[in-house]
Design a protein around this motif. Sequence first.
Motif, PDB file in Angstrom:
ATOM      1  N   PHE A  22       0.854  -1.542   0.091  1.00 25.77           N
ATOM      2  CA  PHE A  22       0.013   0.207   0.058  1.00 25.77           C
ATOM      3  C   PHE A  22       1.236   1.355   0.224  1.00 25.77           C
ATOM      4  O   PHE A  22       0.512   2.334  -0.692  1.00 25.77           O
ATOM      5  N   PHE A  23       2.334   0.494   0.820  1.00 22.59           N
ATOM      6  CA  PHE A  23       2.783   2.264   0.501  1.00 22.59           C
ATOM      7  C   PHE A  23       3.801   2.143  -0.517  1.00 22.59           C
ATOM      8  O   PHE A  23       3.413   3.588  -0.772  1.00 22.59           O
ATOM      9  N   ARG A  24       3.936   1.106  -1.600  1.00 22.64           N
ATOM     10  CA  ARG A  24       4.468   0.815  -2.868  1.00 22.64           C
ATOM     11  C   ARG A  24       3.438   2.162  -3.813  1.00 22.64           C
ATOM     12  O   ARG A  24       3.493   2.988  -4.653  1.00 22.64           O
ATOM     13  N   ARG A  25       1.482   1.791  -3.548  1.00 20.79           N
ATOM     14  CA  ARG A  25       0.706   2.425  -4.459  1.00 20.79           C
ATOM     15  C   ARG A  25       1.020   4.081  -4.529  1.00 20.79           C
ATOM     16  O   ARG A  25       0.879   4.354  -5.416  1.00 20.79           O
ATOM     17  N   THR A  26       1.025   4.430  -2.838  1.00 21.97           N
ATOM     18  CA  THR A  26       1.265   5.963  -2.666  1.00 21.97           C
ATOM     19  C   THR A  26       2.534   6.708  -2.980  1.00 21.97           C
ATOM     20  O   THR A  26       2.013   7.266  -3.945  1.00 21.97           O
ATOM     21  N   MET A  27       2.917   5.369  -2.867  1.00 29.50           N
ATOM     22  CA  MET A  27       5.067   6.495  -3.374  1.00 29.50           C
ATOM     23  C   MET A  27       4.763   6.429  -5.006  1.00 29.50           C
ATOM     24  O   MET A  27       5.112   7.808  -5.834  1.00 29.50           O
ATOM     25  N   TYR A  28       3.785   5.728  -6.009  1.00 27.12           N
ATOM     26  CA  TYR A  28       3.977   5.550  -7.457  1.00 27.12           C
ATOM     27  C   TYR A  28       3.296   6.499  -7.324  1.00 27.12           C
ATOM     28  O   TYR A  28       2.889   7.698  -8.594  1.00 27.12           O
ATOM     29  N   ILE A  29       1.687   6.859  -7.080  1.00 26.13           N
ATOM     30  CA  ILE A  29       1.258   7.713  -7.462  1.00 26.13           C
ATOM     31  C   ILE A  29       1.535   9.130  -6.919  1.00 26.13           C
ATOM     32  O   ILE A  29       1.514   9.819  -8.087  1.00 26.13           O
ATOM     33  N   TYR A  30       2.419   9.369  -6.283  1.00 24.27           N
ATOM     34  CA  TYR A  30       2.844  10.450  -6.345  1.00 24.27           C
ATOM     35  C   TYR A  30       4.291  11.230  -6.604  1.00 24.27           C
ATOM     36  O   TYR A  30       4.377  11.991  -7.103  1.00 24.27           O
ATOM     37  N   GLN A  31       4.414   9.827  -7.712  1.00 16.15           N
ATOM     38  CA  GLN A  31       5.910  10.173  -8.086  1.00 16.15           C
ATOM     39  C   GLN A  31       5.578  10.640  -9.601  1.00 16.15           C
ATOM     40  O   GLN A  31       6.200  10.958 -10.250  1.00 16.15           O
ATOM     41  N   PHE A  32       4.684   9.553 -10.081  1.00 24.76           N
ATOM     42  CA  PHE A  32       4.340   9.771 -11.507  1.00 24.76           C
ATOM     43  C   PHE A  32       3.488  10.363 -12.467  1.00 24.76           C
ATOM     44  O   PHE A  32       2.560  10.789 -12.678  1.00 24.76           O
ATOM     45  N   TYR A  33       2.497  10.943 -10.449  1.00 21.64           N
ATOM     46  CA  TYR A  33       0.920  11.021 -10.714  1.00 21.64           C
ATOM     47  C   TYR A  33       0.260  10.460 -11.717  1.00 21.64           C
ATOM     48  O   TYR A  33      -1.091  11.104 -12.755  1.00 21.64           O
ATOM     49  N   SER A  34       0.031   9.589 -11.773  1.00 22.79           N
ATOM     50  CA  SER A  34      -0.540   8.268 -12.885  1.00 22.79           C
ATOM     51  C   SER A  34      -0.666   7.629 -11.663  1.00 22.79           C
ATOM     52  O   SER A  34      -0.005   6.520 -10.436  1.00 22.79           O
ATOM     53  N   GLY A  35      -1.799   6.023 -12.556  1.00 24.57           N
ATOM     54  CA  GLY A  35      -2.037   4.937 -11.969  1.00 24.57           C
ATOM     55  C   GLY A  35      -2.927   4.731 -10.799  1.00 24.57           C
ATOM     56  O   GLY A  35      -3.023   3.732 -10.170  1.00 24.57           O
ATOM     57  N   ARG A  36      -3.876   5.806 -10.364  1.00 21.93           N
ATOM     58  CA  ARG A  36      -4.624   5.826  -9.388  1.00 21.93           C
ATOM     59  C   ARG A  36      -5.242   4.475  -9.405  1.00 21.93           C
ATOM     60  O   ARG A  36      -5.300   3.653  -8.627  1.00 21.93           O
ATOM     61  N   LEU A  37      -6.268   3.977 -10.807  1.00 30.51           N
ATOM     62  CA  LEU A  37      -7.319   3.123 -10.867  1.00 30.51           C
ATOM     63  C   LEU A  37      -6.131   1.640 -10.968  1.00 30.51           C
ATOM     64  O   LEU A  37      -6.735   0.741 -10.576  1.00 30.51           O
TER      65      LEU A  37
END
Length: 227
Positions: A168-183
Amino acid sequence: MDSILRVGWFLLPGAANTIAIAVASFPLALVVAVLVTIPRLQRWPVVSPLLDWYVDFVRTTPLLLHIFFVFYGLPFAGVRLEPVTAGVLTLSLHVGAYQSEMLRSAYNSVPIRLLEAASVLGMSKWVRLVRVVGPLALRVALPALANSLIEIVLNTVVLSVVTVQDIFFRRTMYIYQFYSGRLESLLLVSAFFISICIPAAWAVRQLERVVALPGDGTRTNTIKTSR
């Protein structure tokens, strides 16, 4: 498809960490449960009431509070833990308290007449525990203890608040790093937990049938009706 693969590759280390934390926490929780249950059953002065308080405290407060206390509170006492270490310790103490209640209830479920019969046969208290109470109580507690492993896996998401890099933390990192991939990330995280917990839940149900005591109603009986 490329987006899902890219997100999945980014989440992979978090998935591995989630599994590793759960695998490390479960046996430690069992150790905590056993160490807590024995004094509670023997009713040792001072120790037993303190352990009763510990179990009640854990059962009436959220896991989030526990991880905050361990990670942010212990440094005031000079104890500093790495995020993963704090997470494993917190999950072990949290789930161990619940497992202690499972073991205590399983112990109390053993019919008193069996204990009386063992006593008549001259068995000592510890022999009764090993040869009579232990095997019967374990059969009662085993499905609930196995189910607590699923609880540990699900509770790992709470550890992300102290920077444990679970899935879950990695998911949050991805969203804030690439501003995409939420869904995409949400779907992959959901698929990860479902792929682990549904087979585990099925295995627990099978385990319940295997270890069920005769006549306890756990086994499924097929009722045939005639016209």
